[in-house]
Design a protein around this motif. Structure first.
Motif, PDB file in Angstrom:
ATOM      1  N   GLY B 111     -12.133  -5.649   3.586  1.00  0.00           N
ATOM      2  CA  GLY B 111     -10.925  -6.381   3.206  1.00  0.00           C
ATOM      3  C   GLY B 111      -9.963  -5.523   2.398  1.00  0.00           C
ATOM      4  O   GLY B 111      -9.048  -6.061   1.767  1.00  0.00           O
ATOM      5  N   LEU B 112     -10.191  -4.218   2.379  1.00  0.00           N
ATOM      6  CA  LEU B 112      -9.261  -3.315   1.695  1.00  0.00           C
ATOM      7  C   LEU B 112      -9.309  -1.944   2.336  1.00  0.00           C
ATOM      8  O   LEU B 112     -10.325  -1.560   2.920  1.00  0.00           O
ATOM      9  N   GLN B 113      -8.173  -1.262   2.246  1.00  0.00           N
ATOM     10  CA  GLN B 113      -8.163   0.140   2.656  1.00  0.00           C
ATOM     11  C   GLN B 113      -7.719   0.993   1.475  1.00  0.00           C
ATOM     12  O   GLN B 113      -8.535   1.557   0.777  1.00  0.00           O
ATOM     13  N   CYS B 114      -6.409   0.996   1.168  1.00  0.00           N
ATOM     14  CA  CYS B 114      -5.993   1.804   0.013  1.00  0.00           C
ATOM     15  C   CYS B 114      -6.386   1.122  -1.300  1.00  0.00           C
ATOM     16  O   CYS B 114      -6.560   1.771  -2.313  1.00  0.00           O
ATOM     17  N   GLY B 115      -6.486  -0.210  -1.280  1.00  0.00           N
ATOM     18  CA  GLY B 115      -6.954  -0.939  -2.458  1.00  0.00           C
ATOM     19  C   GLY B 115      -5.880  -1.317  -3.468  1.00  0.00           C
ATOM     20  O   GLY B 115      -6.177  -1.980  -4.462  1.00  0.00           O
ATOM     21  N   PHE B 116      -4.642  -0.940  -3.201  1.00  0.00           N
ATOM     22  CA  PHE B 116      -3.608  -1.242  -4.199  1.00  0.00           C
ATOM     23  C   PHE B 116      -3.431  -2.750  -4.396  1.00  0.00           C
ATOM     24  O   PHE B 116      -3.249  -3.234  -5.498  1.00  0.00           O
ATOM     25  N   CYS B 117      -3.514  -3.481  -3.289  1.00  0.00           N
ATOM     26  CA  CYS B 117      -3.253  -4.917  -3.359  1.00  0.00           C
ATOM     27  C   CYS B 117      -4.482  -5.715  -3.775  1.00  0.00           C
ATOM     28  O   CYS B 117      -4.392  -6.912  -4.032  1.00  0.00           O
ATOM     29  N   THR B 118      -5.655  -5.059  -3.814  1.00  0.00           N
ATOM     30  CA  THR B 118      -6.923  -5.784  -3.832  1.00  0.00           C
ATOM     31  C   THR B 118      -7.113  -6.648  -5.079  1.00  0.00           C
ATOM     32  O   THR B 118      -7.574  -7.790  -4.993  1.00  0.00           O
ATOM     33  N   LEU B 148       1.159  -9.433  -0.514  1.00  0.00           N
ATOM     34  CA  LEU B 148       1.423  -8.439   0.524  1.00  0.00           C
ATOM     35  C   LEU B 148       0.319  -7.397   0.578  1.00  0.00           C
ATOM     36  O   LEU B 148      -0.113  -6.878  -0.451  1.00  0.00           O
ATOM     37  N   CYS B 149      -0.142  -7.112   1.782  1.00  0.00           N
ATOM     38  CA  CYS B 149      -1.046  -5.996   2.027  1.00  0.00           C
ATOM     39  C   CYS B 149      -0.450  -5.193   3.159  1.00  0.00           C
ATOM     40  O   CYS B 149      -0.186  -5.735   4.229  1.00  0.00           O
ATOM     41  N   ARG B 150      -0.242  -3.907   2.919  1.00  0.00           N
ATOM     42  CA  ARG B 150       0.374  -3.058   3.946  1.00  0.00           C
ATOM     43  C   ARG B 150      -0.667  -2.353   4.808  1.00  0.00           C
ATOM     44  O   ARG B 150      -0.308  -1.658   5.740  1.00  0.00           O
ATOM     45  N   CYS B 151      -1.947  -2.475   4.472  1.00  0.00           N
ATOM     46  CA  CYS B 151      -2.966  -1.726   5.212  1.00  0.00           C
ATOM     47  C   CYS B 151      -3.785  -2.576   6.182  1.00  0.00           C
ATOM     48  O   CYS B 151      -3.905  -2.247   7.345  1.00  0.00           O
ATOM     49  N   THR B 152      -4.371  -3.656   5.689  1.00  0.00           N
ATOM     50  CA  THR B 152      -5.479  -4.257   6.436  1.00  0.00           C
ATOM     51  C   THR B 152      -5.069  -5.097   7.627  1.00  0.00           C
ATOM     52  O   THR B 152      -5.874  -5.319   8.531  1.00  0.00           O
ATOM     53  N   GLY B 153      -3.890  -5.658   7.614  1.00  0.00           N
ATOM     54  CA  GLY B 153      -3.540  -6.619   8.654  1.00  0.00           C
ATOM     55  C   GLY B 153      -4.098  -8.005   8.370  1.00  0.00           C
ATOM     56  O   GLY B 153      -4.033  -8.885   9.233  1.00  0.00           O
TER      57      GLY B 153
HETATM   58  S1  FES Z   1      -5.359  -2.317   1.109  1.00  0.00           S
HETATM   59 FE1  FES Z   1      -3.588  -1.086   0.991  1.00  0.00          FE
HETATM   60  S2  FES Z   1      -2.068  -2.570   0.543  1.00  0.00           S
HETATM   61 FE2  FES Z   1      -3.786  -3.791   0.909  1.00  0.00          FE
END
Ligand code: FES
Ligand SMILES: Cc1cc2nc3c(=O)[nH]c(=O)nc-3n(C[C@H](O)[C@H](O)[C@H](O)COP(=O)(O)OP(=O)(O)OC[C@H]3O[C@@H](n4cnc5c(N)ncnc54)[C@H](O)[C@@H]3O)c2cc1C
Ligand code: FES
Lengths: 289, 181
Positions: B111-118, B148-153
């Protein structure tokens, strides 16, 4: 961005706040849930020198049913409190008010944002502003010199401007009559953001459930204020909306009545198309209530 | 010591105030300017940098914290407004090195990639599930639209929240079954 400096005041009661507002004059702003004011301060579109926090005025929180069928909601009641109110509080007669809440921003906005803040902010697409016009609400306003009741039709003056003086507080919104056959619907690019166009309909249905004695149609997002569509309302009162083509005619009349703006959220043409679809949808929902 | 120049310029001095905050069960006293948001005070004064800050106008939800259990945008309130409320940040979730069930679900479902939004999504979900322990998938989707999450979809975030809710209900049921004679 970060907001400009200001002095923070914590209000204790309505009278104290209105007196303080008079003393501080135009440089002061009331702070309720902050969900409209703080973004504007963060952008420095607003730079009040004084903020008077009214969140402690618990007398302005609450939902009341009057024996005569009126629904009264205190100005500091949050959108989320209305959304989750039990049906003993917000009953079938005012279900549209509760159901409209899921369109107001997102959950974390609704837990903080207040009814009064939304009305005082007077965004032309705000659900509360539409509901106020749709259901002929009375807005109770208190200043240092006393209280007055302002009909919704006189409250909104234009983009973000209302009948409120700078030393007045909105204390309550009163929906005077039951409105069981009412619905509000809208379109926004992302659910929860301000609507591109919103449509609200309230019908006074005869006992046969099909003949319309009176109708009101209000649109948001198409002008500086929520807009009524008398021509479209007349269509519904003239012919039984259940019969073929009447809803199409009504929706068409609403789309023709407006002169919507073109902006980042949509062209005027697109707003007209949305209006047609949403008016129809709101009518259908209102009739099946 | 003789009184001389005040520690701050007069303007700053006038607008500073003592704010008492209850965060993750601890009480903090902070002297800060009135204009500083809860998010800024959490991050800069209390060192709780798990709460992220991006848009600063309520759109992205990176700054979401719990205020008396309800999710709220920490960028849209001044620190003084949080006085008298219990604030919970993402730092309250894990127990030392051990992730909470919700965090573990995010990890399991990617449920995360870059983790900024997590951290924002975690606090949103924590507050949402406390109020609606049996949400439908549609309700979860509508709720996560707030951030907003820009990574996971988003699909994996919805999966994680749904899975966590299911596991919590199962655990609760097991507890009830264990208690009944
Ligand atoms: S994991 Fe990168 S913005 Fe949500
Ligand atoms: C991301 C996001 C999405 C949103 N989407 C929507 C949406 O779809 N629909 C919608 O309707 N709103 C939306 N909002 C705005 C939200 O509904 C606000 O809660 C509401 O507009 C303002 O209420 P508040 O209590 O936060 O007021 P504040 O922000 O505290 O105040 C707003 C204004 O009203 C004045 N004011 C507040 N209370 C009173 C009072 N009792 N008497 C006199 N003046 C007062 C203040 O001085 C200020 O000028 C959104 C906000 C955000 C951040
Ligand atoms: S930083 Fe608060 S919502 Fe984006």
């Amino acid at each position: 961005m970060k907001p400009a400096a200001f002095t923070y005041h914590r209000g204790r009661d309505v009278d104290g706040v209105t007196r303080l507002l008079r003393e501080l004059g135009e440089d002061a702003k009331v702070l309720a849930g902050g969900q409209s004011l703080v973004p504007m301060m963060n952008f420095r579109l607003a730079r009040p020198q004084h903020l008077v926090d009214i969140a402690g005025l618990r007398e302005l929180v609450g939902i009341h049913n009057d024996p005569d069928g009126a629904l009264r909601i205190g100005a500091l009641t949050t959108h989320h409190a209305v959304e989750t109110a039990p049906s003993t509080r917000v009953g079938r007669n005012h279900a549209v008010v509760r159901e409209a809440m899921r369109w107001v921003g997102h959950l974390p906005i609704r837990t903080r944002g207040t009814v009064g803040g939304s009305l005082a902010h007077a965004d032309a697409t705000a659900e509360w502003c539409l509901l106020a016009i749709l259901l002929d609400a009375q807005l109770t306003v208190r200043g240092p010199d006393g209280e007055r009741a302002v009909p919704a039709a006189d409250f909104f003056h234009g983009y973000f401007t209302t009948a409120l003086d700078s030393d007045e507080l909105l204390t309550e919104i009163v929906f005077p009559r039951p409105a069981p056959h009412s619905a509000l619907t809208e379109f926004a690019e992302r659910h929860g953001d301000f609507a591109t166009v919103s449509a609200a309909v309230s019908l006074d249905l005869a006992e046969d459930g099909d003949t319309v004695r009176g109708a009101r149609i209000v649109l948001g997002g198409v002008d500086a204020l929520p807009v009524r569509c008398p021509e479209a309302e007349a269509v519904l009162s003239r012919d039984r909306p259940g019969t073929g083509g009447v809803l199409d005619e009504c929706a068409e009349a609403a789309a023709e009545h407006i002169d919507p703006p073109s902006d980042d959220n949509g062209s005027a043409h697109y707003r007209r198309l949305l209006t047609r679809t949403l008016v129809r949808r709101a009518c259908e929902e209102a009739m099946t209530r | 010591m003789t009184a001389s120049t005040p520690p701050h310029s007069t303007a700053q001095y006038e607008n500073s105030q003592l704010v008492s905050l209850q965060v993750n069960g601890e009480t903090y006293e902070v002297v800060t300017e009135a204009r500083r948001t809860l998010a800024d005070v959490l991050r800069q004064d209390l060192g709780l940098t798990g709460t992220h800050l991006a848009c600063e106008h309520g759109i992205c939800g990176a700054c979401t914290v719990l205020l008396d259990g309800a999710p709220a945008r920490a960028c849209l309130m001044f620190a003084a407004q949080a006085e008298g409320s219990a604030v919970r940040t993402v730092e309250s979730l894990a127990d030392g090195e051990e992730l909470s069930d919700l965090q573990q679900a995010f990890s399991d479902h990617h449920g995360l990639q870059c983790g900024f939004c997590t951290s924002g999504f975690l606090m949103l979900a924590e507050g949402f599930l406390a109020e609606r322990p049996e949400p439908s998938r549609a309700e979860i989707r509508e709720t996560v639209a707030s951030n907003l999450c820009r990574c996971t979809g988003y699909q994996t975030i919805v999966d994680a929240i749904e899975d966590c809710a299911t596991k919590r209900r199962a655990a609760f049921q097991a507890q009830l079954d264990g208690e009944s004679p």
